[in-house]
Scaffold this motif. Structure first.
Motif: not given
Length: 114
Positions: A41-49, A63-69
């Motif tokens: 979960k920590k890894f998934a939350d820390s991914m960046n564009v 990763i091209n874009r992190a969406n709000d959903d």
């Protein structure tokens, strides 16, 4: 008819055995699994564009874009995009791919940017 009486004083042994089995299961199965889920979960939350990732299906993408959903838009190849859930990115496979890329580029693992 006479019935034979059971052994006296042996009533606590099964309880201690059950408690011991639960403690062993907790330390060898439940605790490590919970720790791994927390790290994922920590890894998934820390991914960046811009980061290179590998999905659980084995797809290598950036990763091209992190969406709000809670989804990510990945660029698989130039102009080819797909949207996935953050949880579909594999922490182990991404770390292995980054380590392999660092080794191929000649960057020592201790100085590689993570």
């Amino acid at each position: 008819m006479l019935q034979a009486a059971g052994p006296a004083g042996g009533g606590m042994t099964p309880i201690f055995l059950m408690v011991g089995m639960f403690i062993v299961m907790y330390f060898f199965m439940i605790r490590p699994q919970a720790k791994k889920a927390k790290e994922q979960k920590k890894f998934a939350d820390s991914m960046n564009v811009g980061e290179q990732v590998v999905t659980t299906a084995g797809i290598h993408a950036r990763i091209n874009r992190a969406n709000d959903d809670g989804t990510l838009q990945l660029e698989i190849s130039r102009g080819t995009f797909m949207t996935i859930e953050r949880s579909a990115v594999s922490m182990e496979m991404t770390a292995a791919a980054r380590k392999k890329a660092d080794a191929a580029s000649g960057i020592p693992a201790a100085t590689a940017i993570k």
